[in-house]
Design a protein around this motif. Sequence first.
Motif, PDB file in Angstrom:
ATOM      1  N   LYS A  14      85.874 -15.273  96.914  1.00  0.00           N
ATOM      2  CA  LYS A  14      87.087 -15.963  96.460  1.00  0.00           C
ATOM      3  C   LYS A  14      87.273 -17.274  97.236  1.00  0.00           C
ATOM      4  CE  LYS A  14      91.996 -15.410  97.003  1.00  0.00           C
ATOM      5  NZ  LYS A  14      93.029 -14.544  97.533  1.00  0.00           N
ATOM      6  N   GLY A  15      87.029 -17.217  98.540  1.00  0.00           N
ATOM      7  CA  GLY A  15      87.164 -18.406  99.374  1.00  0.00           C
ATOM      8  C   GLY A  15      86.170 -19.492  98.998  1.00  0.00           C
ATOM      9  N   ARG A  16      84.936 -19.099  98.700  1.00  0.00           N
ATOM     10  CA  ARG A  16      83.921 -20.076  98.284  1.00  0.00           C
ATOM     11  C   ARG A  16      84.328 -20.777  96.994  1.00  0.00           C
ATOM     12  NH1 ARG A  16      78.676 -16.367  99.285  1.00  0.00           N
ATOM     13  NH2 ARG A  16      78.515 -16.700 101.522  1.00  0.00           N
ATOM     14  N   VAL A  17      84.824 -19.980  96.038  1.00  0.00           N
ATOM     15  CA  VAL A  17      85.252 -20.552  94.760  1.00  0.00           C
ATOM     16  C   VAL A  17      86.425 -21.499  94.971  1.00  0.00           C
ATOM     17  CG1 VAL A  17      86.299 -19.992  92.535  1.00  0.00           C
ATOM     18  CG2 VAL A  17      84.388 -18.626  93.382  1.00  0.00           C
ATOM     19  N   LYS A  18      87.395 -21.047  95.740  1.00  0.00           N
ATOM     20  CA  LYS A  18      88.585 -21.857  96.002  1.00  0.00           C
ATOM     21  C   LYS A  18      88.219 -23.155  96.718  1.00  0.00           C
ATOM     22  CE  LYS A  18      93.260 -20.366  97.108  1.00  0.00           C
ATOM     23  NZ  LYS A  18      94.041 -19.406  97.881  1.00  0.00           N
ATOM     24  N   GLU A  19      87.332 -23.052  97.709  1.00  0.00           N
ATOM     25  CA  GLU A  19      86.908 -24.240  98.453  1.00  0.00           C
ATOM     26  C   GLU A  19      86.192 -25.220  97.522  1.00  0.00           C
ATOM     27  OE1 GLU A  19      84.271 -25.441 102.394  1.00  0.00           O
ATOM     28  OE2 GLU A  19      84.179 -23.394 101.615  1.00  0.00           O
ATOM     29  N   ALA A  24      86.165 -30.224  94.280  1.00  0.00           N
ATOM     30  CA  ALA A  24      85.976 -30.856  92.973  1.00  0.00           C
ATOM     31  C   ALA A  24      87.234 -31.560  92.480  1.00  0.00           C
ATOM     32  CB  ALA A  24      85.531 -29.808  91.950  1.00  0.00           C
ATOM     33  N   LEU A  25      88.383 -30.969  92.760  1.00  0.00           N
ATOM     34  CA  LEU A  25      89.647 -31.529  92.292  1.00  0.00           C
ATOM     35  C   LEU A  25      90.276 -32.499  93.286  1.00  0.00           C
ATOM     36  CD1 LEU A  25      91.210 -28.258  90.823  1.00  0.00           C
ATOM     37  CD2 LEU A  25      90.118 -30.115  89.562  1.00  0.00           C
ATOM     38  N   GLY A  26      89.693 -32.595  94.463  1.00  0.00           N
ATOM     39  CA  GLY A  26      90.257 -33.473  95.479  1.00  0.00           C
ATOM     40  C   GLY A  26      91.522 -32.907  96.101  1.00  0.00           C
ATOM     41  N   ASP A  27      91.671 -31.591  96.057  1.00  0.00           N
ATOM     42  CA  ASP A  27      92.850 -30.912  96.590  1.00  0.00           C
ATOM     43  C   ASP A  27      92.511 -30.364  97.976  1.00  0.00           C
ATOM     44  OD1 ASP A  27      95.047 -29.318  97.160  1.00  0.00           O
ATOM     45  OD2 ASP A  27      95.115 -28.403  95.158  1.00  0.00           O
ATOM     46  N   SER A  28      92.897 -31.095  99.009  1.00  0.00           N
ATOM     47  CA  SER A  28      92.532 -30.698 100.371  1.00  0.00           C
ATOM     48  C   SER A  28      93.212 -29.395 100.798  1.00  0.00           C
ATOM     49  CB  SER A  28      92.852 -31.814 101.359  1.00  0.00           C
ATOM     50  OG  SER A  28      94.227 -32.129 101.328  1.00  0.00           O
ATOM     51  N   ALA A  32      91.187 -26.145 102.080  1.00  0.00           N
ATOM     52  CA  ALA A  32      91.474 -25.515 103.377  1.00  0.00           C
ATOM     53  C   ALA A  32      91.784 -24.033 103.213  1.00  0.00           C
ATOM     54  CB  ALA A  32      92.638 -26.227 104.056  1.00  0.00           C
ATOM     55  N   GLU A  33      92.534 -23.691 102.168  1.00  0.00           N
ATOM     56  CA  GLU A  33      92.833 -22.278 101.901  1.00  0.00           C
ATOM     57  C   GLU A  33      91.542 -21.505 101.620  1.00  0.00           C
ATOM     58  OE1 GLU A  33      95.610 -22.290  98.662  1.00  0.00           O
ATOM     59  OE2 GLU A  33      97.285 -22.879  99.930  1.00  0.00           O
ATOM     60  N   GLY A  34      90.629 -22.134 100.901  1.00  0.00           N
ATOM     61  CA  GLY A  34      89.350 -21.502 100.613  1.00  0.00           C
ATOM     62  C   GLY A  34      88.556 -21.242 101.879  1.00  0.00           C
ATOM     63  N   LYS A  35      88.560 -22.197 102.780  1.00  0.00           N
ATOM     64  CA  LYS A  35      87.853 -22.013 104.050  1.00  0.00           C
ATOM     65  C   LYS A  35      88.466 -20.867 104.855  1.00  0.00           C
ATOM     66  CE  LYS A  35      86.163 -26.722 104.517  1.00  0.00           C
ATOM     67  NZ  LYS A  35      86.162 -27.962 105.294  1.00  0.00           N
ATOM     68  N   ASP A  37      90.132 -18.276 103.583  1.00  0.00           N
ATOM     69  CA  ASP A  37      89.789 -17.030 102.895  1.00  0.00           C
ATOM     70  C   ASP A  37      88.360 -16.607 103.239  1.00  0.00           C
ATOM     71  OD1 ASP A  37      92.267 -16.868 101.681  1.00  0.00           O
ATOM     72  OD2 ASP A  37      91.587 -17.660  99.745  1.00  0.00           O
ATOM     73  N   LYS A  38      87.452 -17.579 103.283  1.00  0.00           N
ATOM     74  CA  LYS A  38      86.064 -17.279 103.642  1.00  0.00           C
ATOM     75  C   LYS A  38      85.987 -16.701 105.043  1.00  0.00           C
ATOM     76  CE  LYS A  38      83.241 -20.745 103.374  1.00  0.00           C
ATOM     77  NZ  LYS A  38      82.355 -21.875 103.093  1.00  0.00           N
ATOM     78  N   ALA A  39      86.691 -17.317 105.988  1.00  0.00           N
ATOM     79  CA  ALA A  39      86.668 -16.839 107.369  1.00  0.00           C
ATOM     80  C   ALA A  39      87.253 -15.430 107.475  1.00  0.00           C
ATOM     81  CB  ALA A  39      87.442 -17.809 108.271  1.00  0.00           C
ATOM     82  N   GLU A  40      88.372 -15.187 106.797  1.00  0.00           N
ATOM     83  CA  GLU A  40      88.980 -13.852 106.812  1.00  0.00           C
ATOM     84  C   GLU A  40      88.021 -12.819 106.232  1.00  0.00           C
ATOM     85  OE1 GLU A  40      92.771 -13.619 104.843  1.00  0.00           O
ATOM     86  OE2 GLU A  40      93.505 -15.390 105.880  1.00  0.00           O
ATOM     87  N   GLY A  41      87.361 -13.182 105.154  1.00  0.00           N
ATOM     88  CA  GLY A  41      86.426 -12.267 104.520  1.00  0.00           C
ATOM     89  C   GLY A  41      85.251 -11.925 105.414  1.00  0.00           C
ATOM     90  N   LYS A  42      84.742 -12.926 106.119  1.00  0.00           N
ATOM     91  CA  LYS A  42      83.617 -12.675 107.027  1.00  0.00           C
ATOM     92  C   LYS A  42      84.023 -11.738 108.159  1.00  0.00           C
ATOM     93  CE  LYS A  42      81.068 -16.919 106.141  1.00  0.00           C
ATOM     94  NZ  LYS A  42      80.558 -18.179 106.687  1.00  0.00           N
ATOM     95  N   VAL A  43      85.210 -11.950 108.707  1.00  0.00           N
ATOM     96  CA  VAL A  43      85.695 -11.088 109.790  1.00  0.00           C
ATOM     97  C   VAL A  43      85.882  -9.659 109.280  1.00  0.00           C
ATOM     98  CG1 VAL A  43      87.660 -10.618 111.304  1.00  0.00           C
ATOM     99  CG2 VAL A  43      86.766 -12.938 111.122  1.00  0.00           C
ATOM    100  N   GLN A  44      86.506  -9.516 108.123  1.00  0.00           N
ATOM    101  CA  GLN A  44      86.754  -8.185 107.567  1.00  0.00           C
ATOM    102  C   GLN A  44      85.433  -7.482 107.249  1.00  0.00           C
ATOM    103  OE1 GLN A  44      89.382  -8.190 104.203  1.00  0.00           O
ATOM    104  NE2 GLN A  44      89.735  -5.991 104.345  1.00  0.00           N
ATOM    105  N   ASN A  45      84.473  -8.224 106.733  1.00  0.00           N
ATOM    106  CA  ASN A  45      83.153  -7.658 106.438  1.00  0.00           C
ATOM    107  C   ASN A  45      82.466  -7.194 107.718  1.00  0.00           C
ATOM    108  OD1 ASN A  45      80.720  -6.968 105.295  1.00  0.00           O
ATOM    109  ND2 ASN A  45      80.387  -8.913 104.302  1.00  0.00           N
TER     110      ASN A  45
END
Length: 58
Positions: A14-19, A24-28, A32-35, A37-45
């Motif tokens: 989800k974080g990768r997609v969001k990032e 792509a949309l220029g929405d910083s 940042a939220e995607g990054k 989410d990715k970090a949270e997912g890695k820790v939880q995994n």
Amino acid sequence: MDNDRAEGSMKTIKGRVKEGLGKALGDSKMEAEGKMDKAEGKVQNTIGGMKDALRKST
């Protein structure tokens, strides 16, 4: 497989997609939220992997 591993993997994806969408949309903010989410997912995994390892060793 521990439930944390499955949930962590989904958060990472989800974080990768969001990032990617944020870039792509220029929405910083979305990027940042995607990054985060990715970090949270890695820790939880990782936690799920440790739980699995503890179960197998006992």
